[in-house]
Design a protein around this motif. Structure first.
Motif, PDB file in Angstrom:
ATOM      1  N   LEU A 132       0.822  -1.207   0.000  1.00  0.00           N
ATOM      2  CA  LEU A 132       0.000   0.000   0.000  1.00  0.00           C
ATOM      3  C   LEU A 132       0.854   1.253   0.000  1.00  0.00           C
ATOM      4  O   LEU A 132       0.397   2.315  -0.399  1.00  0.00           O
ATOM      5  N   LEU A 133       2.084   1.124   0.451  1.00  0.00           N
ATOM      6  CA  LEU A 133       3.025   2.234   0.368  1.00  0.00           C
ATOM      7  C   LEU A 133       4.197   1.799  -0.492  1.00  0.00           C
ATOM      8  O   LEU A 133       4.804   0.763  -0.253  1.00  0.00           O
ATOM      9  N   ASP A 134       4.508   2.588  -1.490  1.00  0.00           N
ATOM     10  CA  ASP A 134       5.521   2.186  -2.467  1.00  0.00           C
ATOM     11  C   ASP A 134       6.928   2.499  -1.954  1.00  0.00           C
ATOM     12  O   ASP A 134       7.570   3.452  -2.371  1.00  0.00           O
ATOM     13  N   VAL A 135       7.382   1.693  -0.998  1.00  0.00           N
ATOM     14  CA  VAL A 135       8.744   1.819  -0.492  1.00  0.00           C
ATOM     15  C   VAL A 135       9.411   0.451  -0.563  1.00  0.00           C
ATOM     16  O   VAL A 135       8.755  -0.577  -0.653  1.00  0.00           O
ATOM     17  N   ASP A 136      10.714   0.449  -0.531  1.00  0.00           N
ATOM     18  CA  ASP A 136      11.487  -0.784  -0.634  1.00  0.00           C
ATOM     19  C   ASP A 136      11.659  -1.377   0.757  1.00  0.00           C
ATOM     20  O   ASP A 136      12.205  -0.744   1.652  1.00  0.00           O
ATOM     21  N   THR A 184      11.514 -12.753   5.009  1.00  0.00           N
ATOM     22  CA  THR A 184      12.698 -12.480   5.835  1.00  0.00           C
ATOM     23  C   THR A 184      13.988 -12.417   5.026  1.00  0.00           C
ATOM     24  O   THR A 184      14.950 -11.775   5.446  1.00  0.00           O
ATOM     25  N   LYS A 185      14.032 -13.077   3.873  1.00  0.00           N
ATOM     26  CA  LYS A 185      15.280 -13.087   3.108  1.00  0.00           C
ATOM     27  C   LYS A 185      15.643 -11.719   2.541  1.00  0.00           C
ATOM     28  O   LYS A 185      16.806 -11.489   2.186  1.00  0.00           O
ATOM     29  N   VAL A 186      14.671 -10.793   2.461  1.00  0.00           N
ATOM     30  CA  VAL A 186      14.970  -9.458   1.948  1.00  0.00           C
ATOM     31  C   VAL A 186      15.165  -8.448   3.083  1.00  0.00           C
ATOM     32  O   VAL A 186      15.472  -7.285   2.832  1.00  0.00           O
ATOM     33  N   LEU A 187      15.000  -8.893   4.326  1.00  0.00           N
ATOM     34  CA  LEU A 187      15.193  -7.997   5.462  1.00  0.00           C
ATOM     35  C   LEU A 187      16.655  -7.993   5.892  1.00  0.00           C
ATOM     36  O   LEU A 187      17.479  -8.749   5.385  1.00  0.00           O
ATOM     37  N   ASP A 188      16.957  -7.111   6.827  1.00  0.00           N
ATOM     38  CA  ASP A 188      18.302  -7.068   7.396  1.00  0.00           C
ATOM     39  C   ASP A 188      18.635  -8.409   8.043  1.00  0.00           C
ATOM     40  O   ASP A 188      17.749  -9.091   8.580  1.00  0.00           O
TER      41      ASP A 188
END
Length: 343
Positions: free
Chosen positions: A251-255, A285-289
Motif C-alpha cells: 500500500l506504500l511504495d517503499v522498498d 525475511t530473506k529481503v530484510l536485514d
C-alpha cells in the motif's frame, strides 16, 4: 515412582485483559471508524473525534467526541491544522481520562485537512503519556488536491511520527490505482474497508488464539524498531503468489529491503502445512536485514480452506535522514520522499 504435590495452592493473580482503543481523528479518520464498526470489531473500543458536528453525527460509532465547540461552533476548522491542534489541546484533560489503562491505541487520520492533521499528533502524544503504545495509520492526499494540501500533510506526518510509536502511511494515489474504474462512492468505501480490515486483522491476531500465537509483547518489540513502517497484504492459494502479490503491491511504495523488524501472520485452511508457512515467512525475511527481529503467527480457519492470507507489518525501512520537510509537488512519489521524515 510418581510424585504427588498436595496443599500447593496457586496464588490468585488478577490477569490483565488487553485493552485496545481505535480512535478516528477528523473526517477521514471518522470515515474509517464508521466502516470499522459496520465491519464489526468486538475486541476493541472505537472513538470518533471531529470538530464538524454534522459529520460526527453521521459516523457509526458508540463513542463520539466533538472538539472545540467554543471555537468552531461545530462547523469544523476550515482546513486549518492550527485550529485542530488547539481544539485537541483544550480537550487534553478529557482525552487523558479516555486513555487511562489503555494498552494499545490505533489512531486513524487523513492528513492534509484541519482536524485530522492538527489533532492526531496531540491525541497520539496524550495516549503515549498515559502509557499506551500508539500505532497511527495516516492517509495522504490525492495528487489532484494540490501542492498546498500535500505540504500540510507532510508537516502533519512529521509531527505524527514524533508522537507515535510507529506510523503506517497509506498513499491515496496508490490506492486510487486499485479502484480507479469504480464509482467514487465505492472507491472511497474500499479505501476505508482496507484500513478497517487491517486494524481488525491486527486486533484479531492479538486476541484470537492461533496455532502459533502472536501477542502484544511481540507487536511492541517489532513496532519499537523505528523507521518507516509499511503493510503487506496478500491472499492466494499458492504460497509464492501470496508473497509476490504482497511485495509487488504494498500500500506504500517503499522498498522493504533491509527492514529491521517484521510481524507476519498467516491464515489458511487445513491444507496449510508447515512447509507452506515456512516458504511464506522465508520469502519475506530473506529481503530484510540479517539481524532483523521477526515474529510470526499461524492460524487455521475452516472458511480459509484452499486459500492463504498473509498480513505483514515491516518496520525500520527507508532510513533517509532529513530534518526538514521538503516541498512536495503534486506529482511527486510519496514513497521516495517519505524516508526523509525519520526522526
Amino acid at each position: 515412582m510418581g510424585l504427588r504435590f498436595e496443599g500447593l495452592d496457586e496464588p490468585e493473580v488478577e490477569l490483565h485483559e488487553l485493552n485496545i482503543l481505535v480512535v478516528g481523528c477528523g473526517g477521514g479518520g471518522c470515515n474509517s471508524i464508521h466502516r470499522l464498526n459496520l465491519l464489526g470489531i468486538e475486541a476493541a473500543t472505537t472513538i470518533a473525534i471531529n470538530t464538524d458536528q454534522k459529520s460526527l453525527k453521521a459516523t457509526e460509532c458508540p463513542n463520539r467526541l466533538l472538539l472545540g465547540v467554543e471555537y468552531t461552533k461545530g462547523l469544523g476548522t476550515g482546513g486549518r491544522p492550527d485550529i485542530g491542534e488547539e481544539c485537541a489541546l483544550n480537550a487534553a484533560p478529557m482525552l487523558s481520562k479516555l486513555f487511562q489503562g489503555v494498552d494499545l491505541t490505533f489512531i486513524v487520520t487523513g492528513l492534509g485537512g484541519g482536524t485530522g492533521t492538527g489533532s492526531s499528533p496531540v491525541v497520539a502524544d496524550i495516549a503515549r503519556r498515559c502509557g499506551s503504545m500508539v500505532i497511527s495509520i495516516a492517509t495522504t492526499p490525492f495528487s489532484f488536491e494540490g501542492t498546498n494540501r500535500r505540504n500540510i500533510a507532510m508537516k502533519g506526518l512529521k509531527r505524527l511520527r514524533e508522537s507515535s510509536n510507529s506510523v503506517l502511511v497509506l498513499d491515496n494515489d496508490r490506492l486510487l490505482h486499485m479502484v480507479e474504474n469504480l464509482p467514487v462512492d465505492q472507491g472511497l468505501a474500499i479505501i476505508d474497508q482496507l484500513i478497517s480490515e487491517l486494524i481488525k486483522g491486527v486486533v484479531d491476531i492479538l486476541t484470537t488464539p492461533s496455532l502459533i500465537n502472536l501477542d502484544f509483547a511481540d507487536l511492541r518489540t517489532i513496532m519499537e524498531q523505528g523507521g518507516v513502517s509499511t503493510i503487506l497484504y496478500g491472499e492466494n492459494a499458492d504460497p509464492e503468489a501470496v508473497v509476490r502479490d504482497a511485495i509487488n503491491n504494498p500500500l506504500l511504495d517503499v522498498d522493504i529491503h533491509g527492514g529491521t523488524g517484521a510481524i507476519i501472520h498467516i491464515t489458511g485452511g487445513s491444507n496449510l502445512t508447515m512447509r507452506r508457512a515456512n516458504r511464506i515467512v522465508s520469502s519475506i525475511t530473506k529481503v530484510l536485514d540479517e539481524e532483523a527481529t521477526v515474529k510470526f503467527g499461524v492460524r487455521v480457519e475452516e472458511e480459509m480452506e484452499g486459500n492463504i492470507r498473509m498480513i505483514a507489518i515491516v518496520t525500520g525501512i527507508s532510513e533517509v535522514k532529513g530534518p526538514f520537510a521538503p516541498a512536495v509537488a503534486a506529482g511527486d512519489d510519496l514513497g521516495k520522499i517519505l524516508g526523509k521524515y525519520s526522526p
